[in-house]
Design an enzyme around this catalytic site. Structure first.
Site, PDB file in Angstrom:
ATOM      1  CB  THR A 184      -1.060  -0.133   1.292  1.00  0.00           C
ATOM      2  OG1 THR A 184      -1.731  -1.079   1.341  1.00  0.00           O
ATOM      3  CG2 THR A 184      -2.008   1.271   1.165  1.00  0.00           C
TER       4      THR A 184
ATOM      5  CE  LYS B 176       1.240  -4.354   4.099  1.00  0.00           C
ATOM      6  NZ  LYS B 176       0.864  -2.879   4.126  1.00  0.00           N
TER       7      LYS B 176
ATOM      8  CD  GLU C  24       1.774  -6.302  13.230  1.00  0.00           C
ATOM      9  OE1 GLU C  24       2.932  -5.649  12.341  1.00  0.00           O
ATOM     10  OE2 GLU C  24       0.897  -7.004  12.615  1.00  0.00           O
TER      11      GLU C  24
END
Length: 272
Positions: free
Chosen positions: A31, A143, A176
């Site tokens: 992204t 990712k 996270e």
């Protein structure tokens, strides 16, 4: 919804039902923030994508076409988001990868998300999630398309006053946020979680590690995080947000996070 979508270089909105990204989450994504037509940290995103393809043994070789497609969708965009998805392509039933896979590449352009203006200066409230991340060091850092843990964690609340959730692993180490990486300070020193077992090694996380120097990367317990002097979260789209509350624990917006945000903007790593 996405403004424009390219699938293998052609405008489209549909995939073959046998695409392995749909069946198994067999793929990766990136992204990228766009500001003034500029793709922020583009080289870093593409490098992570290609390295992750190698780790997954996903034979993606269309990086030149991908770059051209990304740049075409970013052109003339004042502010927006580009999302890249690479899957292993279509295959039959079963986990075994196709002998000669034909990867699918998807590039989509989205409008810039409308975040409350006060998040940057006044900070955000965060909750600790009940969902725990499992350990898989072979996937840690990348990712990949398997995001069900994040989906489950984010589904835990619908209070608009809570902007993010802190996620721990099965050993109760802080990992996270559901969409961000975490940093905290204690006695002037900067810390961030070790992500060898799970979690995403974010592009902005790495930029902060490089800019700050001497960042301690370690296993972090929840009590350590709650006892911090200053906490902030980051990713490529939000940039850097100070945290002013985790559950009932309150924090002040600190100078370390504020100065790092200014440096990230100055280096054109995040938007402003």
């Amino acid at each position: 919804m996405a403004d424009d979508i390219l699938i293998n270089g052609e405008p489209a909105t549909q995939l073959p039902v046998q695409d392995r990204g749909l069946h198994y989450g067999d793929g990766l994504f990136e992204t990228i923030a766009v500001q003034g037509g500029q793709l922020l940290c583009m080289a870093d995103h593409l490098e992570r994508l290609l390295v992750s393809c190698q780790q997954l043994k996903l034979p993606f070789t269309q990086d030149r076409q991908l770059r051209a497609e990304v740049e075409s969708l970013a052109r003339d965009v004042g502010r927006g988001v580009i999302k890249i998805i690479i899957t292993r392509g279509s295959g039959g039933r079963g986990y075994a990868p196709p002998v000669n896979p034909q990867p699918t590449r998807i590039v989509a352009r989205y409008p810039w998300p409308e975040f409350p203006a006060e998040t940057i200066d006044d900070g955000i409230a965060v909750r600790v999630c009940d969902t725990r991340y499992g350990h898989q060091p072979l996937l840690a850092g990348m990712k990949h398309l398997n995001r069900l843990e994040q989906v489950m964690a984010r589904a835990e609340w619908d209070d608009p006053a809570i902007a993010e959730g802190v996620v721990l692993d099965i050993d109760d180490n802080v990992i996270e946020g559901t969409m961000s990486n975490i940093f905290y300070t204690s006695n002037g020193k900067l810390f961030t979680p070790d992500l060898k077992q799970c979690g995403i090694k974010g592009i902005i996380r790495q930029k902060i590690i490089d800019l700050a120097e001497g960042v301690a990367i370690k296993q972090i317990s929840l009590p350590e995080l709650l006892d911090a002097d200053e906490v902030f979260v980051c990713n490529s789209i939000i940039g850097l947000w100070p945290v002013t509350r985790i559950n009932d624990r309150k924090y002040k917006v600190g100078s370390i996070g504020r100065n790092l945000r200014d440096l990230l903007i100055k280096q054109e790593y995040i938007g402003h």
